[in-house]
Design a protein around this motif. Structure first.
Motif, PDB file in Angstrom:
ATOM      1  N   SER A  83       1.693  -1.256   9.191  1.00 22.34           N
ATOM      2  CA  SER A  83       1.782  -0.058  10.021  1.00 22.34           C
ATOM      3  C   SER A  83       2.991   0.074  10.651  1.00 22.34           C
ATOM      4  CB  SER A  83       0.790  -0.781  11.285  1.00 22.34           C
ATOM      5  OG  SER A  83      -0.297  -0.889  11.049  1.00 22.34           O
ATOM      6  N   SER A  84       4.169  -0.830  10.586  1.00 24.15           N
ATOM      7  CA  SER A  84       5.539  -0.234  11.185  1.00 24.15           C
ATOM      8  C   SER A  84       5.890   0.556  10.210  1.00 24.15           C
ATOM      9  CB  SER A  84       6.186  -1.683  11.321  1.00 24.15           C
ATOM     10  OG  SER A  84       7.546  -1.454  11.566  1.00 24.15           O
ATOM     11  N   GLY A  85       6.370   1.639  10.797  1.00 20.20           N
ATOM     12  CA  GLY A  85       6.943   2.837  10.001  1.00 20.20           C
ATOM     13  C   GLY A  85       5.916   3.517   9.278  1.00 20.20           C
ATOM     14  N   ALA A  86       4.621   3.387   9.534  1.00 27.55           N
ATOM     15  CA  ALA A  86       3.569   4.387   8.728  1.00 27.55           C
ATOM     16  C   ALA A  86       3.198   5.322   9.406  1.00 27.55           C
ATOM     17  CB  ALA A  86       2.344   3.391   8.574  1.00 27.55           C
ATOM     18  N   LEU A  87       2.671   6.417   8.722  1.00 26.17           N
ATOM     19  CA  LEU A  87       2.274   7.563   9.418  1.00 26.17           C
ATOM     20  C   LEU A  87       0.957   7.310   9.843  1.00 26.17           C
ATOM     21  CD1 LEU A  87       2.490  10.449  10.226  1.00 26.17           C
ATOM     22  CD2 LEU A  87       1.572  11.155   8.039  1.00 26.17           C
ATOM     23  N   TYR A  88       0.423   7.333  11.296  1.00 26.73           N
ATOM     24  CA  TYR A  88      -0.681   7.055  11.741  1.00 26.73           C
ATOM     25  C   TYR A  88      -1.412   8.722  11.528  1.00 26.73           C
ATOM     26  CZ  TYR A  88      -4.679   6.125  14.764  1.00 26.73           C
ATOM     27  OH  TYR A  88      -5.947   6.089  15.471  1.00 26.73           O
ATOM     28  N   LEU A  89      -2.823   8.297  10.852  1.00 28.59           N
ATOM     29  CA  LEU A  89      -3.493   9.559  10.648  1.00 28.59           C
ATOM     30  C   LEU A  89      -4.661   9.894  11.800  1.00 28.59           C
ATOM     31  CD1 LEU A  89      -3.682   8.945   6.960  1.00 28.59           C
ATOM     32  CD2 LEU A  89      -2.193  10.541   7.889  1.00 28.59           C
ATOM     33  N   ASN A  90      -4.617  10.922  12.076  1.00 32.80           N
ATOM     34  CA  ASN A  90      -5.762  11.181  12.903  1.00 32.80           C
ATOM     35  C   ASN A  90      -7.158  11.295  12.157  1.00 32.80           C
ATOM     36  OD1 ASN A  90      -4.415  12.241  15.155  1.00 32.80           O
ATOM     37  ND2 ASN A  90      -4.107  14.247  14.318  1.00 32.80           N
ATOM     38  N   SER A  91      -8.046  10.611  12.806  1.00 30.49           N
ATOM     39  CA  SER A  91      -9.264  10.203  12.065  1.00 30.49           C
ATOM     40  C   SER A  91     -10.383  10.574  13.144  1.00 30.49           C
ATOM     41  CB  SER A  91      -9.408   8.995  11.360  1.00 30.49           C
ATOM     42  OG  SER A  91      -9.086   8.178  12.272  1.00 30.49           O
ATOM     43  N   ASP A 112       4.765  -2.622  -4.053  1.00 29.44           N
ATOM     44  CA  ASP A 112       4.813  -2.016  -5.477  1.00 29.44           C
ATOM     45  C   ASP A 112       5.324  -0.606  -5.058  1.00 29.44           C
ATOM     46  OD1 ASP A 112       2.743  -0.525  -4.141  1.00 29.44           O
ATOM     47  OD2 ASP A 112       1.140  -1.275  -5.750  1.00 29.44           O
ATOM     48  N   PHE A 113       5.962  -0.298  -4.042  1.00 28.73           N
ATOM     49  CA  PHE A 113       6.310   0.989  -3.641  1.00 28.73           C
ATOM     50  C   PHE A 113       5.653   2.154  -3.794  1.00 28.73           C
ATOM     51  CE2 PHE A 113       9.660  -2.190  -4.554  1.00 28.73           C
ATOM     52  CZ  PHE A 113      10.319  -2.340  -3.418  1.00 28.73           C
ATOM     53  N   LYS A 114       4.414   1.937  -4.171  1.00 33.35           N
ATOM     54  CA  LYS A 114       3.352   3.301  -4.114  1.00 33.35           C
ATOM     55  C   LYS A 114       2.806   3.542  -2.726  1.00 33.35           C
ATOM     56  CE  LYS A 114       2.025   1.811  -8.933  1.00 33.35           C
ATOM     57  NZ  LYS A 114       1.048   1.410  -9.764  1.00 33.35           N
ATOM     58  N   THR A 115       2.259   4.781  -2.757  1.00 35.36           N
ATOM     59  CA  THR A 115       1.765   5.342  -1.425  1.00 35.36           C
ATOM     60  C   THR A 115       0.180   5.081  -1.394  1.00 35.36           C
ATOM     61  OG1 THR A 115       3.380   6.952  -1.554  1.00 35.36           O
ATOM     62  CG2 THR A 115       1.521   7.562  -0.181  1.00 35.36           C
ATOM     63  N   TYR A 116      -0.177   4.591  -0.301  1.00 37.82           N
ATOM     64  CA  TYR A 116      -1.630   4.168   0.234  1.00 37.82           C
ATOM     65  C   TYR A 116      -1.955   5.004   1.355  1.00 37.82           C
ATOM     66  CZ  TYR A 116      -1.079   0.406  -3.487  1.00 37.82           C
ATOM     67  OH  TYR A 116      -0.925  -0.120  -4.580  1.00 37.82           O
ATOM     68  N   LEU A 117      -3.248   4.876   1.315  1.00 34.24           N
ATOM     69  CA  LEU A 117      -4.182   5.308   2.701  1.00 34.24           C
ATOM     70  C   LEU A 117      -4.627   3.949   2.932  1.00 34.24           C
ATOM     71  CD1 LEU A 117      -5.919   8.589   2.402  1.00 34.24           C
ATOM     72  CD2 LEU A 117      -3.856   8.220   3.372  1.00 34.24           C
ATOM     73  N   ARG A 118      -4.555   3.387   4.348  1.00 29.42           N
ATOM     74  CA  ARG A 118      -5.127   2.205   4.578  1.00 29.42           C
ATOM     75  C   ARG A 118      -6.001   2.426   5.624  1.00 29.42           C
ATOM     76  NH1 ARG A 118      -1.880  -3.234   5.532  1.00 29.42           N
ATOM     77  NH2 ARG A 118      -2.338  -3.432   3.473  1.00 29.42           N
ATOM     78  N   VAL A 119      -7.356   2.156   5.515  1.00 31.11           N
ATOM     79  CA  VAL A 119      -8.586   2.467   6.272  1.00 31.11           C
ATOM     80  C   VAL A 119      -8.801   1.222   7.100  1.00 31.11           C
ATOM     81  CG1 VAL A 119     -10.697   3.579   6.953  1.00 31.11           C
ATOM     82  CG2 VAL A 119      -9.208   4.776   5.172  1.00 31.11           C
ATOM     83  N   LYS A 120      -8.476   0.727   8.208  1.00 30.13           N
ATOM     84  CA  LYS A 120      -9.023  -0.464   8.673  1.00 30.13           C
ATOM     85  C   LYS A 120     -10.291  -0.421   9.432  1.00 30.13           C
ATOM     86  CE  LYS A 120      -5.038  -1.425  10.778  1.00 30.13           C
ATOM     87  NZ  LYS A 120      -4.100  -0.302  10.186  1.00 30.13           N
TER      88      LYS A 120
END
Length: 199
Positions: A83-91, A112-120
């Motif tokens: 979460s640190s440095g991540a883009l918080y997405l409106n949901s 792995d330096f790939k881009t993910y969406l993390r839904v918690k």
């Protein structure tokens, strides 16, 4: 448990008034004892509230002169580390249950330096919850291969780790077989689930 109900505590705090510094948090009552799954799930809900509003740096490790283990609260924080440095997405969470909380971030993995969406998703209830996750507004699709699900739960909400059972309540990671931009998932009772969707 009050910690769960405090998940929205800072949502309406004035941004122009005095700053708030949260240096510690914990679920503290008979249900928490020396660290239980119930306490960790309640704390995860509180952390989702903090994530929406501010940064935090906690840790919860038990140790003696020759052993150590992470409490369920320690392990849940692994699900928040990106979460640190991540883009918080409106949901938007549309549910009739008052036991479910969720958030979404977009991050670049430090592994792995790939881009993910993390839904918690936090399920603070005693029933399995069915949840539809719809990802809209992306220029790319969720990749089935490489997407994962990580669940922090146990058979008993009062379970905790100990020196004799240091891994009783730890996150369990598996491939997310039905990963897509529109999917139905089941959320285990008293759990914290992280869906890491490769995009």
């Amino acid at each position: 448990m009050d910690t769960f109900s405090n998940s929205s505590r800072f949502d309406k705090t004035s941004r122009s008034g005095p700053k708030v510094f949260v240096s510690e948090y914990a679920a503290r009552d008979n249900d928490a004892r020396n660290g239980t799954l119930l306490a960790a799930v309640a704390e995860a809900a509180f952390l989702i509230g903090l994530e929406r509003n501010r940064n935090w740096i906690p840790d919860t490790i038990a140790f003696n002169s020759y052993q150590s283990y992470g409490t369920p609260s320690y392990w849940l924080q692994q699900l928040f580390i990106e979460s640190s440095g991540a883009l918080y997405l409106n949901s938007t969470l549309q549910t009739s249950s008052n036991s479910i909380l969720a958030s979404a971030i977009r991050y670049k993995s430090s592994q792995d330096f790939k881009t993910y969406l993390r839904v918690k998703v936090v399920n603070f209830g005693s029933e399995i919850e069915k949840l539809r996750i719809c990802i809209n507004g992306l220029s790319s699709k969720v990749q089935q291969s490489g997407s994962t699900k990580t669940v922090l739960t146990s058979l008993n909400k009062m379970d905790g780790n100990s020196f004799s059972e240091p891994n009783k309540v730890v996150p369990r990671k598996s491939a997310l077989e039905n990963a897509s931009n529109n999917m139905v998932v089941l959320i285990t009772p008293y759990s914290v689930t992280s869906f890491d969707l490769l995009i």
